[in-house]
Motif scaffolding. Structure first.
Motif: not given
Length: 799
Positions: A234-236, A296-297, A300-303, A325-327
């Motif tokens: 959440s911070v990231l 999260g996965l 990561i794919g969207v990023c 990193l948040a993902s």
């Protein structure tokens, strides 16, 4: 075992298969074996009674009853899992076939017996549902009967150590509880709840015997780590959402940090904590673990898909690295949460610690992992930004070496963007541009390598102070300033890049809030207030030394770092520090030899500091208010730590006092110290007189001295530093307006002040003429013994 139970069972068998009484007697004898304490005739009686209760749900109740008779016919507590059911099924198939039962009924009975190994009935398996529910009926009986069942099972496994039995029994009971216990409608409605209460009670009673002494803390530690990953994510996430999509960006487009993100993460962690310690239904922990991992996965794919490509004039911001990193942290949270749940169900770790200890361990582990993830993420973001925003080309070709005649012939010229400063190096001419450094060959003008960063803004504004060159010319340090809107949150991007001047290789990148003083192949010397800091370049040397006053100048000489620190008043000390440790070797107080000015800022009255090549001498400048303004030149022997000589240059204006003042330049060759400064007393709009002189490094004896009129448009404090270059033979070269309106190179030396017309050359294209050169923004340097000039729009060199 009671004879009445055996007689009742014999009657039931005779009604079922009256022509196979010997087989019934054999089965009763099997269920009466001495090693059976639960799987005995009473268990068989309860199973058959339950089959009668559930007969309406079976397709063939008699077939189910026969399967019930055989389901534990062979029972060995030391057999492998499923082995008892298999041999019992084989016995049923053999004996019932011999008794004349139809083959399809025999096969069904064998199937049903095998089914009791795992009790995994299909929804449409009516016979199997009745038999499985009957076999597990004991789980829902009264507490007293259930306790007898549990004690009987323990007696049958008396050969197993108590802890091992408790662990195995807990695993079996927990596996039963993962799905519905009963399949038939009546069983599910009436028996499911009391059965689960009995299972939970037995699991709790087995926990202390199955668990290790501190085993219960292990799942709690993993759970706390999972919560830490949630908070870190959440911070990231907040840092990523609060960052601009790309640079440059207007200040109005920079959003604030979204505080809702860490608040939401902390609230979610608190909710999971309540669910965990109240030992609520397992899905309250399982579902978030799955959601975290899946979301999260996907993130990561969207990023990965939206990761920005390099664009000219735009720099990648910290948004996408932080979101990535948040993902990853969210996937980590899901994995840790699933592992914590799994360990919590494992017998060795099932015994929960005292609540105060569990909550404390959760808080400590969560805070620690959150700090680790966020802290470890910052170098990742920094590395991604440096990689994405840095363009660095290198070369293995050595600089071109051509003879220099100094006859005024044009060697080469090239149109260039406006540069902030140029300086000569062993690799050629280094140009400080708005986004980095470009190195050109001194003999041909061809670009040899470049280093640029898209997130650097207006590096050229640093002027000549933005480029430091080592004494051998093979290492340079470039200042990389940023605007206030380009500094990523929590990331310390480098403010200096140390480069190999010949190849362009990045030796190191350093973040510091201080000012670089000197550089060589081993360290970058930085002043941070009254601290001197050495950052390792090609070696791990790193030290930090405190001195009395703010450090203003520094130079690296052999095994020493020579620095000048000065305080307001009359305090100015020259110190020699060990380059490996920072330990002070010697100290010289300039105030003992020179009457310093108490009213000035030390950053203005302490001037240039240079090392004389191939000697142990360092020379410097210091200004005082005596005699209307006097600039003192001094020299120190660094081997002995003593002042060799001092020489006054009276009539010099106060540094940094408007356009009429100047920052004196001091440069050194093996045989001369050249000083360029200005004189007092010019009227506004009138030419200013510059004092250009040369003296001996050994004792300060004057070698030559000339006065140079400087037109008003060149009267800037930085002009002595930027506009003059020192040739290896001790002559000074600059660009100066001529009476005919042209701008030509000027040589200053023992023979006087001589203007040199630029002569055309067939090798230089395009040809630069003196009439085409302007003196609006002159910059001069010497590279490979060749004078190189810039007028703000073109770069050219002379032979």
């Amino acid at each position: 075992m009671s004879d009445s139970i055996a007689m009742d069972l014999r009657d039931q068998w005779n009604r079922l298969l009256p022509h196979a009484q010997p087989l019934g007697d054999d089965l009763l004898a099997r269920y009466a074996e001495q090693h059976r304490h639960y799987h005995d005739q009473q268990h068989l009686t309860e199973v058959l009674a339950t089959v009668d209760e559930l007969a309406e749900y079976a397709e063939d109740a008699d077939t189910v009853r026969l399967a019930a008779w055989f389901h534990d016919a062979i029972y060995d507590p030391q057999a492998d899992p499923g082995e008892n059911e298999e041999v019992s099924a084989q016995l049923a198939e053999l004996e019932l076939a011999a008794a004349g039962l139809p083959a399809d009924q025999v096969a069904e009975i064998g199937r049903l017996v095998r089914l009791t190994a795992k009790h995994d009935c299909a929804p449409d398996d009516h016979n199997g549902a009745v038999l499985c529910d009957a076999d597990l009926r004991i789980l829902s009986l009264a507490q007293a009967r259930y306790d007898e069942y549990a004690a009987g099972i323990r007696a049958e496994y008396a050969h197993v150590a108590d802890r091992d039995f408790a662990r195995g029994r807990m695993s079996f009971l927990q596996s039963l509880g993962e799905t519905d216990l009963y399949v038939t409608p009546r069983g599910h409605e009436e028996w499911e709840r009391p059965a689960r209460e009995n299972l939970a009670r037995e699991v709790d009673s087995l926990g202390p015997r199955a668990a290790r002494r501190i085993g219960g803390l292990i799942p709690v530690i993993y759970f706390g780590a999972a919560l830490g990953a949630v908070v870190a994510s959440s911070v990231l996430l907040g840092r990523g959402l609060g960052a601009a999509a790309k640079w440059p960006v207007e200040s109005s487009d920079v959003g604030g940090y979204p505080v809702w993100a860490p608040i939401a993460g902390t609230a979610l962690a608190a909710g999971l904590t309540c669910a965990w310690f109240r030992r609520a239904q397992q899905r309250l922990v399982t579902i978030p673990a799955i959601v975290f991992a899946v979301v999260g996965l996907i993130a990561i794919g969207v990023c990965w898909w939206r990761w920005p490509a390099a664009q000219p004039g735009a720099a990648m911001s910290e948004r996408w690295p932080y979101l990535l990193l948040a993902s990853v942290a969210l996937v980590l949270a899901g994995a840790l949460l699933a592992l914590a749940r799994r360990l919590r169900l494992a017998p060795p770790y099932a015994q929960a610690p005292p609540r105060w200890l569990g909550v404390g361990a959760t808080a400590v582990c969560g805070a620690l992992l959150a700090w680790i993830v966020v802290s470890a993420g910052e170098p990742f973001v920094q590395a991604r930004l440096e990689t994405a925003n840095t363009v660095s080309t290198t070369t293995t070709i050595e600089p071109t070496q051509l003879p220099v005649q100094l006859d005024g012939t044009l060697a080469w010229s090239r149109e260039v963007p406006a540069t902030g400063a140029i300086t000569g190096t062993a690799g050629g001419v280094a140009e400080l541009r708005s986004d980095g450094v470009v190195m050109s060959d001194a003999a041909t003008g061809q670009i040899r390598w470049r280093y640029s960063r898209a997130d650097v803004q207006d590096a050229a504004s640093s002027g000549v102070k933005g480029l430091l060159v080592s004494q051998d010319g093979r290492t340079i340090a470039a200042h990389l300033p940023r605007s206030q809107y380009r500094e990523p949150a929590g990331i310390d991007l480098p403010t200096y890049a140390v480069l190999d001047a010949v190849s362009g290789k990045v030796l190191t990148e350093v973040h510091t809030d201080g000012t670089a003083l000197a550089v060589d192949e081993n360290q970058l010397l930085v002043a941070e207030g009254n601290f001197v800091v050495a950052h390792g370049v090609s070696s791990p040397t790193h030290w930090r030394a405190q001195v009395r006053c703010n450090v203003t100048q520094g130079v690296l000489v052999g095994d020493q770092a020579v620095v000048v620190d000065a305080c307001a008043g009359n305090g100015a000390d020259v110190r020699g520090l060990d380059v490996k440790t920072g330990a002070q070797r010697w100290e010289v107080d300039l105030g003992n030899r020179i009457d310093l000015s108490a009213e000035l800022d030390p950053s203005t009255w302490v001037g240039e500091l240079v090392a004389v090549p191939d000697t142990r001498e360092v020379s410097g400048l210091i200004w005082t208010g005596a005699a209307g303004g006097t600039l003192y030149q001094w020299s120190v022997d660094v081997s002995e730590g003593r002042i060799i000589w001092t020489t006054p240059v009276p009539g010099t204006p106060r540094p940094r006092l408007g356009a009429s003042s100047c920052d004196a330049q001091l440069a050194a060759t093996h045989a001369s110290l050249v000083l360029i400064t200005c004189r007092n007393g010019n009227d506004p709009g009138q030419p200013q007189t510059y004092d250009v002189s040369s003296s001996s490094p050994a004792d300060g004896t004057p070698q030559w001295h000339h006065l140079l009129p400087v037109p008003p448009k060149l009267q800037q404090p930085e002009y002595p530093r930027n506009g003059f270059g020192l040739l290896p033979d001790g002559r000074v070269v600059t660009l100066m307006p001529q009476p005919n309106g042209s701008c030509s190179p000027v040589m200053i030396g023992t023979t006087g002040v001589q203007a040199r017309q630029i002569l055309p050359s067939t090798n230089a294209e395009p040809v630069v003429k003196s009439e085409d050169v302007t003196c609006d923004k002159p910059a001069v340097t010497v590279a490979a013994a060749r004078p190189v000039f810039s007028d703000g729009s073109r770069l050219f060199a002379l032979n």
